[in-house]
Design a protein around this motif. Structure first.
Motif, mmCIF file in Angstrom:
data_model
loop_
_atom_site.group_PDB
_atom_site.id
_atom_site.type_symbol
_atom_site.label_atom_id
_atom_site.label_comp_id
_atom_site.label_asym_id
_atom_site.label_seq_id
_atom_site.Cartn_x
_atom_site.Cartn_y
_atom_site.Cartn_z
ATOM 1 N N VAL A 200 0.849 -1.194 0.000
ATOM 2 C CA VAL A 200 0.000 0.000 0.000
ATOM 3 C C VAL A 200 0.881 1.239 0.000
ATOM 4 O O VAL A 200 2.071 1.185 0.312
ATOM 5 N N LEU A 210 -7.350 0.500 1.886
ATOM 6 C CA LEU A 210 -7.064 -0.881 2.277
ATOM 7 C C LEU A 210 -5.886 -0.920 3.225
ATOM 8 O O LEU A 210 -4.922 -0.151 3.083
ATOM 9 N N ALA A 215 -5.003 -5.406 1.164
ATOM 10 C CA ALA A 215 -4.501 -5.240 -0.202
ATOM 11 C C ALA A 215 -3.957 -6.557 -0.744
ATOM 12 O O ALA A 215 -4.243 -6.944 -1.886
ATOM 13 N N TYR A 219 -5.730 -8.854 -3.787
ATOM 14 C CA TYR A 219 -5.007 -9.229 -5.010
ATOM 15 C C TYR A 219 -4.926 -10.747 -5.159
ATOM 16 O O TYR A 219 -5.167 -11.293 -6.255
ATOM 17 N N ILE A 241 -8.657 -2.868 -6.221
ATOM 18 C CA ILE A 241 -7.222 -2.566 -6.164
ATOM 19 C C ILE A 241 -6.918 -1.255 -6.896
ATOM 20 O O ILE A 241 -6.220 -0.371 -6.382
ATOM 21 N N SER A 244 -7.954 2.015 -5.142
ATOM 22 C CA SER A 244 -7.574 2.070 -3.728
ATOM 23 C C SER A 244 -6.177 2.657 -3.555
ATOM 24 O O SER A 244 -5.531 3.103 -4.514
ATOM 25 N N ALA A 246 -3.684 0.915 -2.905
ATOM 26 C CA ALA A 246 -2.720 -0.155 -3.161
ATOM 27 C C ALA A 246 -1.515 0.411 -3.904
ATOM 28 O O ALA A 246 -1.622 1.390 -4.654
#
Length: 372
Positions: A200, A210, A215, A219, A241, A244, A246
């Motif tokens: 992240v 996340l 995260a 994924y 993802i 976010s 991420a």
């Protein structure tokens, strides 16, 4: 047809006309095989051949929900409605089969019989005389037993030896009834240790926030779904993802996975992963570019040389409940009957982050049986 050992055993029992044994074996495993076309079909066919028409209808419907364009399940449903004397519904099913497989002998035979006996009591007498099983769908062939394979392999090895040894392995003919195996060569999509150290990023404004664990789990879940050809379910996790906090390394890998995804058809779409209209409108960005199949009616149809557009009345196929109205755009001209319900296979396109949605049309399906 290649199945797991349990379904293979049940299928062989059914092919040996030991239908009751197959049913006793299969019914306790309904939770284990939830969503399995092969399970529902073998159980439905076994019920059909034993005369348990209620059970057959239940399991053929479940099989049809999983694979709506698989002729085997539709043949079972057509035979059941023919037995009931519901000729219009039976004819619709048989016509659907020939649309999918124009060389289907059972469907062609049934339609010829119905046309020949239309308006008479002869067809009912034909059914009562016990002739209907000739129109039942077949129990699929599961391949040879291990003993038969070993004997055959020994004979082939002795006769052909080195010359044809390699050919024996290469002669594998794909069967459409087989489920696809997991995708291969996905190592390139797996996260490296460096990716997992910093999944992240901090700072910035994001739609979804996340944690490090979330995260990685998001994924990994997306990759697992993609590996098993569940592209639409995977796309939702990948969208999370991308929207976010991420790390860019995760987002880049997410974009690569998306580039390998396939556009589904009615025959390959996984109904179990279908997103409802109610879900889509709550968070359109999360479902961006996700394929769906929704039922409804078309209105305000406009067709030009460059395409067709219409307002889709989602959920109104029963003419009782309207879930919402969604614009649908096809990049090619299509033929539509506004008086009949339809199914639309399309891709969700958010009009704005928190606003309405529209559909990029992929395909439509209209049939008289959608009115039932």
């Amino acid at each position: 047809m290649k199945l797991d050992p349990f379904l293979t055993k049940a299928c062989r029992l059914a092919r040996s006309r030991k239908y009751e044994s197959a049913i006793r074996m299969l019914e306790p495993e309904v939770n284990r095989y939830h969503g399995s076309f092969h399970y529902y079909y073998i159980l439905g066919a076994s019920c059909l051949y034993t005369g348990d028409f209620g059970g057959a209808l239940t399991y053929f419907k479940l099989a049809h929900d999983v694979k709506s364009r698989e002729p085997l399940a539709i043949l079972g449903l057509a035979a059941l409605f023919l037995r009931r004397g519901e000729m219009e519904r039976a004819v619709d099913y048989y016509l659907d089969i020939l649309e999918i497989d124009e060389k289907n002998r059972i469907a062609a035979k049934a339609l010829k019989l119905i046309r020949k006996q239309a308006g008479t009591d002869t067809l009912a007498s034909w059914v009562e005389a016990g002739n209907l099983p000739s129109l039942y769908p077949p129990i699929p062939f599961t391949g040879f037993s291990m003993k038969e394979i070993l004997i055959g392999a020994a004979i082939l090895t002795a006769v052909f030896c080195i010359t044809f040894g390699s050919l024996i392995k290469s002669r594998v003919i794909p069967n459409p009834f087989n489920p696809r195996g997991a995708r291969q060569d996905i190592a390139a999509f797996s996260l490296t240790s460096e990716d997992r150290m910093a999944p992240v990023q901090t700072g910035g404004a994001y739609r979804y926030i996340l944690t490090r664990v979330q995260a990685l789990e998001t994924y990994d879940r997306a990759l697992s779904l993609f590996t098993n050809y569940r592209d639409e379910a995977a796309r939702i996790y990948l969208n999370r993802i991308l929207e976010s906090n991420a790390a860019e390394s995760l987002k880049n890998r997410a974009r690569i996975i998306i580039s390998y995804m396939e556009v589904p058809g009615f025959d390959t779409f996984r109904r179990g992963d279908n997103i409802s209209y109610a879900e889509a409108v709550v968070d359109p960005i999360l479902y961006n570019d996700v394929h769906i199949i929704w039922r409804g009616m078309a209105t305000n149809i406009v067709t030009t040389d460059s395409g067709t557009s219409f307002d889709f009345l989602v959920g109104y196929d029963t003419r009782k409940t309207l879930e919402g109205i969604v614009p649908v755009i096809f990049s090619h001209a299509i033929s539509l009957n506004p008086e009949r319900p339809l199914e639309v296979l399309g891709r969700i396109i958010p009009a704005s982050p928190d606003g309405p949605i529209q559909l990029k049309g992929i395909s439509i399906h209209q049939s008289g049986r959608l009115e039932q």
